[in-house]
Design an enzyme around this catalytic site. Structure first.
Site, PDB file in Angstrom:
ATOM      1  N   HIS A  85       0.846  -1.194   0.000  1.00  0.00           N
ATOM      2  CA  HIS A  85       0.000   0.000   0.000  1.00  0.00           C
ATOM      3  C   HIS A  85       0.881   1.243   0.000  1.00  0.00           C
ATOM      4  O   HIS A  85       1.978   1.258   0.572  1.00  0.00           O
ATOM      5  CB  HIS A  85      -0.971   0.002   1.181  1.00  0.00           C
ATOM      6  CG  HIS A  85      -0.349   0.045   2.541  1.00  0.00           C
ATOM      7  ND1 HIS A  85       0.117   1.210   3.117  1.00  0.00           N
ATOM      8  CD2 HIS A  85      -0.130  -0.926   3.467  1.00  0.00           C
ATOM      9  CE1 HIS A  85       0.589   0.950   4.322  1.00  0.00           C
ATOM     10  NE2 HIS A  85       0.459  -0.337   4.570  1.00  0.00           N
ATOM     11  N   ASP A 140      -0.251   4.454   0.935  1.00  0.00           N
ATOM     12  CA  ASP A 140      -0.613   5.489   1.899  1.00  0.00           C
ATOM     13  C   ASP A 140       0.087   5.269   3.227  1.00  0.00           C
ATOM     14  O   ASP A 140       0.539   4.156   3.542  1.00  0.00           O
ATOM     15  CB  ASP A 140      -2.127   5.574   2.085  1.00  0.00           C
ATOM     16  CG  ASP A 140      -2.722   4.292   2.672  1.00  0.00           C
ATOM     17  OD1 ASP A 140      -2.314   3.202   2.239  1.00  0.00           O
ATOM     18  OD2 ASP A 140      -3.594   4.381   3.560  1.00  0.00           O
ATOM     19  N   ASP A 157       6.482   1.051   6.968  1.00  0.00           N
ATOM     20  CA  ASP A 157       5.107   0.652   6.658  1.00  0.00           C
ATOM     21  C   ASP A 157       4.545   1.471   5.506  1.00  0.00           C
ATOM     22  O   ASP A 157       3.880   2.471   5.720  1.00  0.00           O
ATOM     23  CB  ASP A 157       4.260   0.841   7.926  1.00  0.00           C
ATOM     24  CG  ASP A 157       2.832   0.348   7.773  1.00  0.00           C
ATOM     25  OD1 ASP A 157       2.565  -0.423   6.844  1.00  0.00           O
ATOM     26  OD2 ASP A 157       1.990   0.752   8.588  1.00  0.00           O
ATOM     27  N   GLU A 203      -5.059   1.907   2.342  1.00  0.00           N
ATOM     28  CA  GLU A 203      -5.075   0.711   3.187  1.00  0.00           C
ATOM     29  C   GLU A 203      -5.230   1.077   4.647  1.00  0.00           C
ATOM     30  O   GLU A 203      -5.927   0.406   5.409  1.00  0.00           O
ATOM     31  CB  GLU A 203      -3.786  -0.092   2.986  1.00  0.00           C
ATOM     32  CG  GLU A 203      -3.755  -1.432   3.705  1.00  0.00           C
ATOM     33  CD  GLU A 203      -3.164  -1.370   5.120  1.00  0.00           C
ATOM     34  OE1 GLU A 203      -3.224  -2.371   5.833  1.00  0.00           O
ATOM     35  OE2 GLU A 203      -2.647  -0.283   5.511  1.00  0.00           O
ATOM     36  N   GLU A 204      -4.587   2.179   5.041  1.00  0.00           N
ATOM     37  CA  GLU A 204      -4.544   2.549   6.448  1.00  0.00           C
ATOM     38  C   GLU A 204      -5.897   2.981   7.006  1.00  0.00           C
ATOM     39  O   GLU A 204      -6.074   3.041   8.223  1.00  0.00           O
ATOM     40  CB  GLU A 204      -3.515   3.668   6.673  1.00  0.00           C
ATOM     41  CG  GLU A 204      -2.070   3.269   6.381  1.00  0.00           C
ATOM     42  CD  GLU A 204      -1.485   2.338   7.427  1.00  0.00           C
ATOM     43  OE1 GLU A 204      -2.238   1.885   8.319  1.00  0.00           O
ATOM     44  OE2 GLU A 204      -0.278   2.064   7.352  1.00  0.00           O
ATOM     45  N   GLU A 261       4.011  -6.285   4.120  1.00  0.00           N
ATOM     46  CA  GLU A 261       3.914  -5.570   5.397  1.00  0.00           C
ATOM     47  C   GLU A 261       5.145  -5.872   6.253  1.00  0.00           C
ATOM     48  O   GLU A 261       5.781  -6.920   6.098  1.00  0.00           O
ATOM     49  CB  GLU A 261       2.652  -6.003   6.148  1.00  0.00           C
ATOM     50  CG  GLU A 261       1.348  -5.513   5.544  1.00  0.00           C
ATOM     51  CD  GLU A 261       1.035  -4.060   5.896  1.00  0.00           C
ATOM     52  OE1 GLU A 261       1.855  -3.408   6.579  1.00  0.00           O
ATOM     53  OE2 GLU A 261      -0.036  -3.584   5.468  1.00  0.00           O
TER      54      GLU A 261
END
Length: 384
Positions: free
Chosen positions: A72, A74, A104, A136-137, A164
């Site tokens: 991801h 974001d 992350d 995603e967050e 991740e």
């Protein structure tokens, strides 16, 4: 560009979820397209964000099958955090690279992008794909848009690695996350005339206590999975607001609760317990006081639980390449369940520690990035 240069570039884009990620996505798109990748963007409904899906075809031009590298784009906000360096400027200190998203999970993305020239030179019998998502967050919002499009066209893949931060260890399961916003609508009145009002805060409190009771049931009776650090399904109420004055019966109370369900536990069934209490007990009681009372519950962020098959080829491959046979499961959510639900065998493995994610002075160890590079190079070689 090498991994560090790519990471410096990626971190420089402030892709906090409230912002657009288009500058980052378009930068990656242009770099991949210039190297012969087949690249497409899947935009958000508002058009201000996009997923990227790119394919490096096999030596014979084949684009079906192969392995997906998923990440991801974001990041979480830095608001109110005390950083010792600029959060969107990659900074090296003591063998670590600091910056929002370095861990992350832009480190994994950077390592994959840096290896594209090597991937191209490999006589691969199968393609390699990049799947970069937005938001995603805030509840895995972007990936479903991308996966729906891929599903509609009948795309098939042999496996997916979600990068991740796992300290380059294999994660084979994670809990689901389900966030709900509840609005309790009562009737306002002067607090000296309590019987003429319907107190939204007090009825919200009853529902919150019921949610806590459900959580206690899971804690005391299971089901359990001892491979998780918290081995049972959890439910918590984490935000609440209501009322306008100390002498006014509140007509509105809003709160947000979440539950994180173990794999194999139905999120719909858990929410059904909440809904049943509202419909059969709480609302009838409220409406004895005020016929128009109501309780609205809407789904916010959600992502399915994930449980990889140990027999899947991608699980066995990643275990072999990392020499990690430990059965590791995590409570935090990832996009892995979304890929698995599409029929793509998936595993989670990436550089950096989740303990550094979301914190001020977020960092990834340079050694972790080097380990990720070696791992991703072997992934490409496994397709030869």
């Amino acid at each position: 560009m090498n991994t560090r240069e790519w990471l410096e570039k990626l971190v420089s884009f402030d892709t906090t979820s409230r912002n657009s990620n288009l500058q980052l996505i378009e930068c990656v798109r242009d770099a991949l397209a210039a190297q012969g990748a087949r690249v497409e963007l899947m935009h958000s409904p508002a058009g201000d964000k996009a997923n990227l899906f790119a394919t490096l075809p096999a030596a014979d031009g084949r684009t079906e099958g192969g392995i997906v590298l998923s990440g991801h784009t974001d990041v979480v906000p830095v608001d109110g955090q005390q950083w010792n360096s600029q959060p969107f400027v990659l900074t090296e200190r003591d063998g670590r690279l600091y910056g929002r998203g370095s861990c992350d999970m832009k480190g994994f993305i950077a390592a994959g992008l840096a290896l594209v020239p090597e991937y191209k030179a490999m006589p691969r019998a199968k393609p390699l794909h990049f799947a970069l998502s937005y938001d995603e967050e805030v509840g895995c919002v972007g990936a479903p848009v991308m996966l729906k499009e891929l599903q509609l066209r009948g795309a098939k893949f042999d496996g997916c690695i979600v990068g991740e931060p796992t300290s380059m260890q294999v994660v084979v399961a994670n809990k689901g996350i389900n966030v709900h916003r509840c609005r309790v609508h009562g009737r306002a009145a002067h607090s000296s005339l309590t019987p003429s009002g319907t107190n939204a805060i007090e009825y919200a409190a009853r529902l919150i206590c019921r949610i806590r009771d459900i959580a206690e049931h899971f804690k005391e009776r299971g089901p359990y999975d001892e491979f998780f650090d918290v081995p049972f399904t959890t439910m918590t109420t984490n935000q609440i607001q209501g009322g306008i004055a100390v002498n006014t019966i509140p007509e509105l109370c809003e709160f947000v609760y979440e539950f994180r369900n173990l794999p194999g536990m139905s999120a719909e069934r858990i929410q059904g317990e909440v809904d049943a209490y509202v419909q059969t007990e709480l609302l009838p009681r409220m409406r004895k006081e005020f016929a128009d009372a109501r309780i609205d519950i809407e789904i916010g962020a959600n992502a399915p639980a994930f449980d990889a098959s140990e027999d899947a080829a991608i699980t066995q491959l990643v275990r072999a390449l990392t020499a990690d046979q430990h059965k590791r499961k995590v409570a935090y959510a990832t996009e892995a369940g979304l890929f698995l639900n599409m029929g793509i065998p998936t595993v989670v493995c990436g550089p950096g520690s989740i303990e550094q994610a979301h914190k001020p002075d977020e960092y990834v160890d340079i050694e972790q990035l080097e380990s990720c590079e070696r791992f991703l190079r072997k992934i490409g070689q496994s397709l030869v």
